[in-house]
Design a protein around this motif. Structure first.
Motif, mmCIF file in Angstrom:
data_model
loop_
_atom_site.group_PDB
_atom_site.id
_atom_site.type_symbol
_atom_site.label_atom_id
_atom_site.label_comp_id
_atom_site.label_asym_id
_atom_site.label_seq_id
_atom_site.Cartn_x
_atom_site.Cartn_y
_atom_site.Cartn_z
ATOM 1 N N MET A 208 0.824 -1.209 0.000
ATOM 2 C CA MET A 208 0.000 0.000 0.000
ATOM 3 C C MET A 208 0.860 1.262 0.000
ATOM 4 S SD MET A 208 -2.894 -1.294 2.720
ATOM 5 C CE MET A 208 -3.915 -2.732 2.359
ATOM 6 N N ALA A 209 1.975 1.221 0.719
ATOM 7 C CA ALA A 209 2.857 2.390 0.796
ATOM 8 C C ALA A 209 3.505 2.697 -0.551
ATOM 9 C CB ALA A 209 3.926 2.160 1.855
ATOM 10 N N ARG A 210 3.704 1.666 -1.381
ATOM 11 C CA ARG A 210 4.300 1.900 -2.703
ATOM 12 C C ARG A 210 3.314 2.594 -3.644
ATOM 13 N NH1 ARG A 210 7.049 -3.125 -1.755
ATOM 14 N NH2 ARG A 210 5.437 -4.367 -2.793
ATOM 15 N N ASP A 211 2.022 2.492 -3.351
ATOM 16 C CA ASP A 211 0.979 3.128 -4.160
ATOM 17 C C ASP A 211 0.079 3.953 -3.244
ATOM 18 O OD1 ASP A 211 0.889 2.894 -6.971
ATOM 19 O OD2 ASP A 211 0.537 0.743 -6.832
ATOM 20 N N PRO A 212 0.596 5.024 -2.651
ATOM 21 C CA PRO A 212 -0.153 5.745 -1.615
ATOM 22 C C PRO A 212 -1.459 6.381 -2.078
ATOM 23 C CG PRO A 212 1.836 6.943 -2.240
ATOM 24 C CD PRO A 212 1.930 5.605 -2.884
ATOM 25 N N SER A 213 -1.601 6.651 -3.364
ATOM 26 C CA SER A 213 -2.844 7.263 -3.853
ATOM 27 C C SER A 213 -3.894 6.220 -4.229
ATOM 28 C CB SER A 213 -2.558 8.148 -5.068
ATOM 29 O OG SER A 213 -2.021 7.370 -6.131
ATOM 30 N N GLU A 214 -3.530 4.945 -4.147
ATOM 31 C CA GLU A 214 -4.424 3.851 -4.534
ATOM 32 C C GLU A 214 -5.178 3.326 -3.314
ATOM 33 O OE1 GLU A 214 -6.653 1.793 -6.217
ATOM 34 O OE2 GLU A 214 -5.126 2.174 -7.759
ATOM 35 N N VAL A 215 -6.489 3.181 -3.441
ATOM 36 C CA VAL A 215 -7.289 2.701 -2.306
ATOM 37 C C VAL A 215 -7.884 1.311 -2.549
ATOM 38 C CG1 VAL A 215 -7.850 5.014 -1.543
ATOM 39 C CG2 VAL A 215 -9.371 3.859 -3.166
ATOM 40 N N ARG A 216 -7.678 0.764 -3.730
ATOM 41 C CA ARG A 216 -8.330 -0.511 -4.080
ATOM 42 C C ARG A 216 -7.504 -1.723 -3.653
ATOM 43 N NH1 ARG A 216 -9.174 0.561 -10.311
ATOM 44 N NH2 ARG A 216 -7.121 1.502 -9.936
ATOM 45 N N PHE A 217 -7.303 -1.846 -2.353
ATOM 46 C CA PHE A 217 -6.637 -3.012 -1.773
ATOM 47 C C PHE A 217 -7.649 -3.780 -0.935
ATOM 48 C CE2 PHE A 217 -3.069 -0.187 -2.561
ATOM 49 C CZ PHE A 217 -2.055 -1.036 -2.977
ATOM 50 N N THR A 218 -7.611 -5.092 -1.024
ATOM 51 C CA THR A 218 -8.453 -5.947 -0.192
ATOM 52 C C THR A 218 -7.587 -7.034 0.427
ATOM 53 O OG1 THR A 218 -10.380 -5.614 -1.640
ATOM 54 C CG2 THR A 218 -10.455 -7.501 -0.153
#
Length: 227
Positions: A208-218
């Motif tokens: 998640m830290a590598r893609d800080p603007s991305e929220v689509r993690f499950t």
């Protein structure tokens, strides 16, 4: 290369899938609703694997390429019975992540059926040969396709799927990331039965830290079934 219908990150559907594959009903897939210590405490124990679903982004692909070169040069050694396979079937990442999660936890009982047959058939094969065997396995294909239709979204809408499932497991005291799109298993340092949940959560946080603007993690977990 064949294309399957993508699996949805729906714990109920994925639990039904592993039970259909022959996994004991005493195990199930559950949501991980947060990665902080107090939230992780709510996950049913024991926890045998984390399954992370995330978007394939330019950041992920850049990191994957750099990591590939690093691991290739390191020539790392892994336990002989670490079950790792490549993914050659489009949209099969959910099934591959479940196979990785189940095959590397010997105390998860698997009865006779599609999964047990596949694991026995591919035990001595290379990661690449295992991926090819999955693509050619008609029974596995049929079971995946049947369960993929049971999600809450219309699977036919997913013509271009950008999300990807991977598995995190504790194998002989090492936390492994098992990603069918990578050429090698990825080591994430020491872990234990007591610290695995926290350690796996930290790896998810790194993604998640590598893609800080991305929220689509499950995040999901393979755990003891809840009563």
């Amino acid at each position: 290369m064949s294309t399957w219908t993508p699996l949805e990150s729906n714990p109920e559907v994925l639990s039904k899938y592993i039970h259909k594959l022959g996994v004991s009903p005493s195990w199930s897939v559950t949501d991980v609703i947060g990665l902080e210590e107090e939230t992780l405490a709510w996950i049913p124990r024991p926890v045998k694997a984390f399954i992370l679903l995330f978007p394939i982004s330019e950041t992920y692909e850049k990191h994957r390429a750099e990591e590939h070169e690093r691991v290739k040069l390191a020539d790392e050694q892994h336990p002989g019975d670490l079950f790792y396979m490549r993914q050659f079937t489009h949209n099969a990442c959910g099934t591959v992540a479940l196979i990785h999660s189940l095959a590397n936890n010997k105390d998860v009982a698997i009865e006779s059926g599609v999964l047990k047959n596949f694991l026995e058939k591919t035990a001595s094969l290379s990661p690449e040969e295992r991926g090819q065997a999955l693509e050619q396995d008609k029974d596995f294909t049929a079971d995946h396709q049947a369960l993929a239709q049971e999600g809450q979204t219309n699977a036919a809408d997913h013509e271009h799927v950008i999300h990807h499932f991977i598995s995190l497991v504790n194998k002989e005291g090492t936390l492994y990331e098992l990603d069918g799109r990578k050429s090698f298993p990825i080591k994430h340092g020491p872990t234990s039965d007591e610290t695995f949940v926290k350690d796996a959560a930290n790896v998810c946080k790194e993604f998640m830290a590598r893609d800080p603007s991305e929220v689509r993690f499950t995040v999901l977990a393979l755990t003891a079934a809840q009563d």
